[in-house]
Write an enzyme that holds these catalytic residues in place. Structure first.
Site, PDB file in Angstrom:
ATOM      1  N   ASN A  61       0.806  -1.311  -0.103  1.00 42.48           N
ATOM      2  CA  ASN A  61      -0.064   0.049  -0.041  1.00 42.48           C
ATOM      3  C   ASN A  61       0.829   1.338  -0.046  1.00 42.48           C
ATOM      4  O   ASN A  61       1.850   1.315   0.914  1.00 42.48           O
ATOM      5  CB  ASN A  61      -1.006   0.054   1.241  1.00 42.48           C
ATOM      6  CG  ASN A  61      -1.673   1.204   1.477  1.00 42.48           C
ATOM      7  OD1 ASN A  61      -1.434   2.267   2.252  1.00 42.48           O
ATOM      8  ND2 ASN A  61      -2.739   1.542   0.602  1.00 42.48           N
ATOM      9  N   GLU A 119      -0.602   0.091  -5.234  1.00 41.73           N
ATOM     10  CA  GLU A 119      -0.581   1.315  -5.847  1.00 41.73           C
ATOM     11  C   GLU A 119       1.018   1.387  -6.770  1.00 41.73           C
ATOM     12  O   GLU A 119       1.087   2.086  -7.671  1.00 41.73           O
ATOM     13  CB  GLU A 119      -0.483   2.378  -4.861  1.00 41.73           C
ATOM     14  CG  GLU A 119      -1.935   2.820  -4.490  1.00 41.73           C
ATOM     15  CD  GLU A 119      -2.303   1.974  -3.367  1.00 41.73           C
ATOM     16  OE1 GLU A 119      -3.416   2.054  -2.905  1.00 41.73           O
ATOM     17  OE2 GLU A 119      -1.504   0.985  -2.641  1.00 41.73           O
ATOM     18  N   ASP A 145      -4.901  22.582   6.410  1.00 44.01           N
ATOM     19  CA  ASP A 145      -5.533  21.665   5.548  1.00 44.01           C
ATOM     20  C   ASP A 145      -5.963  22.285   4.249  1.00 44.01           C
ATOM     21  O   ASP A 145      -5.609  23.487   3.873  1.00 44.01           O
ATOM     22  CB  ASP A 145      -6.565  20.901   6.325  1.00 44.01           C
ATOM     23  CG  ASP A 145      -6.402  19.300   6.074  1.00 44.01           C
ATOM     24  OD1 ASP A 145      -6.059  19.157   4.782  1.00 44.01           O
ATOM     25  OD2 ASP A 145      -6.558  18.658   6.895  1.00 44.01           O
TER      26      ASP A 145
END
Length: 434
Positions: A138, A198, A244
């Protein structure tokens, strides 16, 4: 194919040779021109390290990384997700051992991006882990706050890596990678099936040219600029606040402590820098979501042509869906499907096929000339939204979502709404007249 080969292919980049400070100066310079990559040849207090930013700061750059035009990004990622390519190119690592249990900040520049809450953050770290049950690798992005010495604090969102972590006793060993080909970054940011790696997705995006090497039982890109062998421990510490996607301060949380066991780097490494809340952050969050939204909209309106999560909407909260409108109900159906596909989205604008959904001026023009609010806006009240939206009702976590139909009204002639252009404007080259 690594980061350096991408920079060579792009060619057009800003190169700064004067020393820059990691506190404010480096990120401030990085956002001066987000149209092209920027290489910092000299980072203050780090004579052996350079830095690089703005690799995925535009759709044009992302298209270059994937070998397609910007309009073909969704198709390229969707095709790779349908047919990932197993790794075949194993190569010796370009990076070499630097230190054990390092004081990370002594070896790697860790910027301070914003004032008020001065935190040192890695915002470009790709974490590589192996599922203990399936053996599938991952790759995922996780911001990491520098604590002290070899200690980082990771924001571990409840996704695939979190699932692997909760099924591993005594801490999870991972590789933390910085400085890879942007196609690997796109793959790491993509919502992908836990049964698929991925790395294989990235390999397909790079047409089978991703070279990898083994690193303590994990497979990592062999041309990575920096690789840290680390353990996500069971210890918790305060993480944040962090700026963010909304470009506002996120709250603090108790998050896992990461202990860096080894640091490896290429000679003269390029430390990857992503400025939180700016275009690279937004594109890596938003663009990998677009193929998934597209597929779900396509099930409802087969004539959908493109989907864009807009930078002005934090590449998360606002989106544009482009369709070839056949019936009057198509735009609203497309809008409802898009909101269902991406529950964090608050506003979706639906445009015709002659309007570029990635051009904010074109979308506003369509809204101004083809939409009437009393007829073409639908609202959905008390819907669950994104935690990144500071305008939501904090007690309930709900908000109002809306669909804007900015397509040509079905009872009018299309010629009434066609944009008139200057003949030859797209063909003539101004430089030939200078």
């Amino acid at each position: 194919m690594g980061l350096r080969s991408f920079l060579d292919d792009v060619g057009d980049r800003n190169v700064l040779t004067e020393p820059v400070e990691t506190r404010f100066e480096l990120p401030a310079l990085a956002v001066q021109d987000e149209r092209r990559p920027i290489v910092f040849e000299s980072v203050a207090d780090y004579p052996d390290v350079r830095a690089v930013s703005n690799l995925v700061s535009s759709r044009a750059l992302i298209g270059e990384a994937l070998g397609v035009e910007p309009s073909g990004i969704i198709d390229a990622v969707s095709t790779a997700m349908d047919d990932p390519l197993a790794l075949e190119r194993e190569r010796p690592a370009a990076f070499e051992h630097v230190a054990d249990e390092p004081d990370v900040a002594e070896h790697v520049p860790i910027p301070i991006y914003y004032d008020e809450h001065e935190r040192q953050y890695f915002a470009s770290t790709v974490v590589i882990a192996k599922d203990p049950e399936t053996g599938v690798h991952n790759l995922s992005f996780h911001r990491m706050m520098y604590d002290e010495g070899n200690r980082l604090v990771m924001r571990l969102v409840e996704r695939h890596l979190h699932d692997i972590y909760t099924r591993t006793e005594g801490g999870l060993d991972v590789a933390i990678v910085m400085g890879v080909n942007p196609a690997v970054e796109i793959a790491a940011a993509t919502s992908f099936s836990p049964d698929m790696s991925e790395l294989d997705l990235a390999n397909r995006l790079l047409d089978g040219e991703l070279a990898t090497t083994e690193f303590h039982g994990l497979t990592v890109p062999s041309e990575a600029e920096l690789v840290m062998g680390a353990t996500i421990t069971d210890e918790r510490a305060e993480e944040g606040p962090f700026v963010d996607l909304s470009r506002t301060w996120d709250r603090t949380r108790q998050q896992p402590v990461v202990e860096v066991n080894e640091l490896h780097a290429r000679p003269d490494p390029l430390a990857r820098v992503i400025v939180p809340g700016r275009k690279e952050h937004a594109h890596l969050m938003g663009i990998p979501q677009e193929p998934r939204i597209y597929r779900i909209v396509e099930n409802t309106v087969p004539t959908v042509e493109n989907v864009v999560l807009t930078p002005g909407g934090c590449s998360w909260l606002h989106g544009v869906v482009q369709i070839d409108k056949r019936t009057e109900g198509d735009p609203k159906n497309a809008g409802m499907a898009a909101l269902a596909a991406h529950p964090s989205m608050k506003k979706v604008t639906v445009v015709d096929s002659d309007v570029d959904p990635a051009d904010p001026d074109a979308v506003e023009w369509a809204t101004a000339t083809r939409m009437q609010p009393d007829r073409d806006i639908e609202t959905i009240e008390n819907a669950k939204g994104s935690s990144l939206d500071p305008s939501q009702d904090y007690e309930t976590g709900t908000l109002t979502k809306w669909i804007v139909d900015a397509t040509i009204p079905g009872d009018r002639e299309r010629s009434e709404f066609a944009e008139v252009t200057v003949p030859g404007a797209d063909e003539l080259d101004l430089s030939e007249y200078q």
